[in-house]
Design a protein around this motif. Sequence first.
Motif, short mmCIF file in Angstrom:
data_model
loop_
_atom_site.label_atom_id
_atom_site.label_comp_id
_atom_site.label_asym_id
_atom_site.label_seq_id
_atom_site.Cartn_x
_atom_site.Cartn_y
_atom_site.Cartn_z
N ASP A 291 53.27 45.99 41.44
CA ASP A 291 51.95 45.77 40.82
C ASP A 291 51.41 44.39 41.11
OD1 ASP A 291 53.74 44.33 39.36
OD2 ASP A 291 53.17 45.15 37.41
N ALA B 130 49.15 41.71 42.43
CA ALA B 130 47.72 41.85 42.72
C ALA B 130 47.41 41.78 44.20
CB ALA B 130 46.93 40.77 41.98
N LYS C 204 48.03 45.13 45.78
CA LYS C 204 46.96 46.08 45.43
C LYS C 204 45.71 45.80 46.23
CE LYS C 204 48.27 47.34 40.73
NZ LYS C 204 47.85 47.36 39.32
N ALA C 205 45.38 44.53 46.36
CA ALA C 205 44.15 44.15 47.08
C ALA C 205 44.22 44.59 48.53
CB ALA C 205 43.95 42.65 47.00
N ASP D 66 34.81 38.53 35.39
CA ASP D 66 34.91 39.25 36.66
C ASP D 66 35.59 38.41 37.73
OD1 ASP D 66 33.48 41.84 36.16
OD2 ASP D 66 31.88 40.45 35.62
N MET E 33 44.79 38.67 38.19
CA MET E 33 44.53 39.62 39.27
C MET E 33 45.04 41.02 38.94
SD MET E 33 44.90 37.44 42.82
CE MET E 33 46.57 36.83 42.56
N LYS E 34 46.13 41.09 38.19
CA LYS E 34 46.62 42.40 37.76
C LYS E 34 45.63 43.09 36.83
CE LYS E 34 51.53 41.28 38.16
NZ LYS E 34 52.79 40.99 37.41
N GLN E 35 44.82 42.28 36.14
CA GLN E 35 43.77 42.81 35.27
C GLN E 35 42.47 43.04 36.03
OE1 GLN E 35 44.32 43.66 32.06
NE2 GLN E 35 46.47 43.09 32.38
N LYS E 36 42.57 43.00 37.37
CA LYS E 36 41.43 43.24 38.28
C LYS E 36 40.36 42.14 38.18
CE LYS E 36 42.09 48.24 38.43
NZ LYS E 36 41.46 49.59 38.26
N LYS F 118 39.05 38.82 39.83
CA LYS F 118 39.16 38.17 41.13
C LYS F 118 39.41 36.68 40.94
CE LYS F 118 38.23 42.11 42.95
NZ LYS F 118 39.35 42.93 43.47
N GLN G 281 42.75 35.39 45.86
CA GLN G 281 42.29 36.16 47.01
C GLN G 281 41.63 35.30 48.07
OE1 GLN G 281 41.48 37.54 43.81
NE2 GLN G 281 42.41 39.56 43.83
N THR H 196 37.72 41.79 50.48
CA THR H 196 38.96 41.82 49.71
C THR H 196 39.77 40.55 49.89
OG1 THR H 196 40.25 42.83 51.49
CG2 THR H 196 39.10 44.32 49.97
#
Length: 361
Positions: free
Chosen positions: A38, A40, A43-44, A117, A137-140, A142, A156, A320
């Motif tokens: 998981d 981040a 995932k990205a 965000d 980042m795990k919580q989406k 950025k 990122q 991304t």
Amino acid sequence: MRPTTRSRPRLLAAAAAVCSLSLALAGCSGTTKGDAKDDAKDKAQGVKADPDAPLKKGLKLAFLPKQINNPYEKIVDEAGIAAAKEYDGKAKEVGPSDAKASSQVGYINTLVQQRQDAILIAANDPNAVCGPLKQAMKQKIKVVSYDSDTDKDCRQLFINQASSEEIGRSLIRRTAEQTGHKGEIAILSATQNATNQNAWIEFMKKELKKPQYKDMKLVKTAYGDDDDQKSFQETQGLLKAYPKLKAIISPTTVGIAAAARYISDSSYKGKVVLNGLGTPNQMRKYIKDGTVEEFSLWDPKKLGYLGSYAAASLASGQITGKEGEKFKAGKLGERTVGKDGEVILGPPTVFDEKNIGKYDF
């Protein structure tokens, strides 16, 4: 109705069967090896960029500088906050009053709870903030670093003012011209763990190894912790400890201004070269009174502006953070993501008596 003792094994068997089927479909409250990854960044990397996606309306961005009262970073952050209005976003600045390694952690946790965000951070320490940023980042949410980077796995994008190599090497080249390529020099840095400072200093040392600098010697790297008074005192200490010192290089706006203030009112004025990174408004009087001949910097307003658009592009799915991706940064035009998610603003400007009157920041 409470199940009888005889019926319980049947119920357990049925539950096991349901769970077995669910595992095949959705995990049944368990995780597979793939699900466990998981991180981040992983995932990205599985998300495809959509360069044609519009910037989302109402994006929430937060700038987290090294310290809230740093004049340079105030310029950067205010420009980024203003830029957010261009795409109907909402941005703010939060941060600690000191530049200690752990001071930013609590702010990151709060921003995660607020469901921002994007978080834009100028890191005081590349590792101290990594854990909280990975959680973000795990919580989406950025994460974009600017000015001073984190570990590359903890964000990122990194919005870099200019090439670290160019900054470090050019400071040595220009200082050497002022000293005739001779004499002892010292560096007045910010904090010991500041990523940008350490990267520049490393390239300064590499440049000094070239034959043309054989008569120059780096005698000391001092740390003013981006604190005006401490930087002032460190300048005084360097000049007393090294009476043959020919130059001080301070790659921090707080440090160079404090050093200039000390030298301008001392017997070292006109004898010791001071170079580094500063803002025109801070250094103008020291250029005019002859304390400093020149210094360098990029436009901090453009840095904040670029960071704001980069974060918005990430949060909108246009990019991304992969190398080669492109995005539009408002009036700065199209930008390309480089290696390890680095986006470079551009080369620094050298300020001197001839051109400093043209700038106001």
